[in-house]
Design an enzyme around this catalytic site. Structure first.
Site, PDB file in Angstrom:
ATOM      1  N   TRP A   1       8.943   0.828  -2.310  1.00 18.04           N
ATOM      2  CA  TRP A   1       8.539   1.898  -3.236  1.00 18.04           C
ATOM      3  C   TRP A   1       7.801   1.340  -4.451  1.00 18.04           C
ATOM      4  O   TRP A   1       7.357   2.093  -5.309  1.00 18.04           O
ATOM      5  CB  TRP A   1       9.771   2.680  -3.718  1.00 18.04           C
ATOM      6  N   LYS A   2       7.752   0.027  -4.562  1.00 22.17           N
ATOM      7  CA  LYS A   2       7.169  -0.615  -5.748  1.00 22.17           C
ATOM      8  C   LYS A   2       7.858  -0.060  -7.014  1.00 22.17           C
ATOM      9  O   LYS A   2       9.055   0.213  -6.980  1.00 22.17           O
ATOM     10  CB  LYS A   2       5.656  -0.419  -5.783  1.00 22.17           C
TER      11      LYS A   2
ATOM     12  N   HIS B   1       4.713 -10.638  -2.736  1.00 20.78           N
ATOM     13  CA  HIS B   1       3.704  -9.569  -2.680  1.00 20.78           C
ATOM     14  C   HIS B   1       2.544  -9.932  -3.609  1.00 20.78           C
ATOM     15  O   HIS B   1       2.745 -10.555  -4.655  1.00 20.78           O
ATOM     16  CB  HIS B   1       4.324  -8.231  -3.089  1.00 20.78           C
TER      17      HIS B   1
ATOM     18  N   GLU C   1      -0.834  -8.640   4.568  1.00 25.23           N
ATOM     19  CA  GLU C   1      -1.316  -7.560   3.707  1.00 25.23           C
ATOM     20  C   GLU C   1      -2.593  -8.008   3.010  1.00 25.23           C
ATOM     21  O   GLU C   1      -2.521  -8.618   1.919  1.00 25.23           O
ATOM     22  CB  GLU C   1      -0.256  -7.213   2.654  1.00 25.23           C
TER      23      GLU C   1
ATOM     24  N   GLY D   1      -3.492  -0.293  -1.772  1.00 25.94           N
ATOM     25  CA  GLY D   1      -3.490   0.508  -2.991  1.00 25.94           C
ATOM     26  C   GLY D   1      -4.533   1.606  -3.050  1.00 25.94           C
ATOM     27  O   GLY D   1      -5.358   1.763  -2.156  1.00 25.94           O
TER      28      GLY D   1
ATOM     29  N   SER E   1      -2.596   0.307   3.145  1.00 33.74           N
ATOM     30  CA  SER E   1      -3.136   1.652   3.388  1.00 33.74           C
ATOM     31  C   SER E   1      -2.748   2.215   4.757  1.00 33.74           C
ATOM     32  O   SER E   1      -3.532   2.925   5.401  1.00 33.74           O
ATOM     33  CB  SER E   1      -4.666   1.657   3.219  1.00 33.74           C
TER      34      SER E   1
ATOM     35  N   GLY F   1       3.228   1.468   1.829  1.00 35.29           N
ATOM     36  CA  GLY F   1       3.339   1.693   0.392  1.00 35.29           C
ATOM     37  C   GLY F   1       3.218   3.169   0.059  1.00 35.29           C
ATOM     38  O   GLY F   1       4.129   3.969   0.290  1.00 35.29           O
TER      39      GLY F   1
END
Ligand code: PEP
Length: 266
Positions: free
Chosen positions: A15-16, A101, A172, A178, A215, A236
């Site tokens: 979930w960041k 990350h 990633e 993002g 994405s 994400g």
């Protein structure tokens, strides 16, 4: 993906720095009934923010859905203000620890050496490290692989087969992550995954597990999962809605032609 009887697809989300503790309770209450039936065939996990991990422990207790932290410190305890240790994650029933990350590399200056030390810390506490690697800029396969290989060598190069077997790698590409980004092209994804698989296998990991992240959404999940070498997905933004995450987690998995060499993406 290269399906073997021993390798279940793994689909998870970080979930960041999103979703409060109250929001976590609502997300998990909505997601659990949708995700639980999928765990017969898939390994599913959720990585909330640190304050919400205890909410996941309560909400997911008795299910096969795993939870974990988005980072951990390389030391087990001590004078490290604001940090979280492997012992703390283990005490909260975590099964996973995300490490390296690109946002942590960018915001906290994490190097491959630090990532490697954190991987060892996770292993000491019986946590499965999910180690993120990926090239910074969009482009051809060869320079991307050169960067990813250096990250793998720098972080995981000193591990033996038994330790590598316990590591999950998340490929990633930074440029595919993002807001405003798009997922990498399937041929690029397959080429990098096959190369990462081969790197791990050459060092003795019998059943490498390599996830794709960047994405991912419910429209591209099937195509990405069908890429050779893709053992699962790391999601994400699209997972911030529990129904969308459940739809991605339920993606049917088809076979795909095998990619055996590094192929240049378009
Ligand atoms: C990520 O940053 O790990 C990620 C997969 O993000 P998103 O799906 O939002 O691109």
């Amino acid at each position: 993906m290269t399906a073997t009887p021993d390798r279940r697809p793994m689909i998870g989300t970080s979930w960041k720095m999103n979703i409060t503790v109250s929001g976590a309770a609502a997300w998990l209450a909505a997601a659990r009934p949708l995700l639980e039936p999928l765990t017969a065939e898939r390994d599913l996990f959720v990585l909330p923010s640190f304050p919400a991990i205890h909410v996941a422990r309560t909400a997911l207790a008795g299910s096969a859905i795993g939870w974990g932290g988005q980072d951990l410190h390389q030391d087990d305890a001590g004078a490290h203000t604001g940090d979280i240790s492997g012992s703390m994650l283990a005490d909260l029933g975590c099964r996973y620890a995300e490490i390296g990350h690109s946002e942590r590399r960018r915001d906290h200056g994490e190097t491959d050496a630090i990532v490697g030390a954190k991987v060892r810390a996770a292993l000491r506490w019986d946590l499965t490290p999910i180690v993120c690697v990926g090239e910074r800029d969009a482009g051809a396969v060869e320079p991307a692989w050169a960067m990813v290989e250096a990250q793998l060598e720098g972080a995981l190069g000193g591990l033996g087969p038994t330790e590598l077997e316990r590591v999950v790698v998340a490929y990633e590409p930074v440029w595919a992550i993002g807001e405003g980004a798009a997922a990498a092209d399937p041929s690029h994804v397959a080429a990098l995954h096959v190369a990462i698989d081969a790197w791990l296998t050459a060092r003795g990991a019998a059943i490498p597990r390599v996830l794709y992240g960047g994405s991912v959404d419910e429209r591209n999940a099937a195509q990405l999962l069908a890429c050779d070498g893709v053992g699962g997905l790391f999601v994400g933004r699209a997972a911030l809605d529990p129904r969308r995450f459940a739809a991605i987690a339920a993606t049917p998995i088809a076979g795909s032609p095998r990619v055996t060499t590094l192929e240049r993406s378009a």
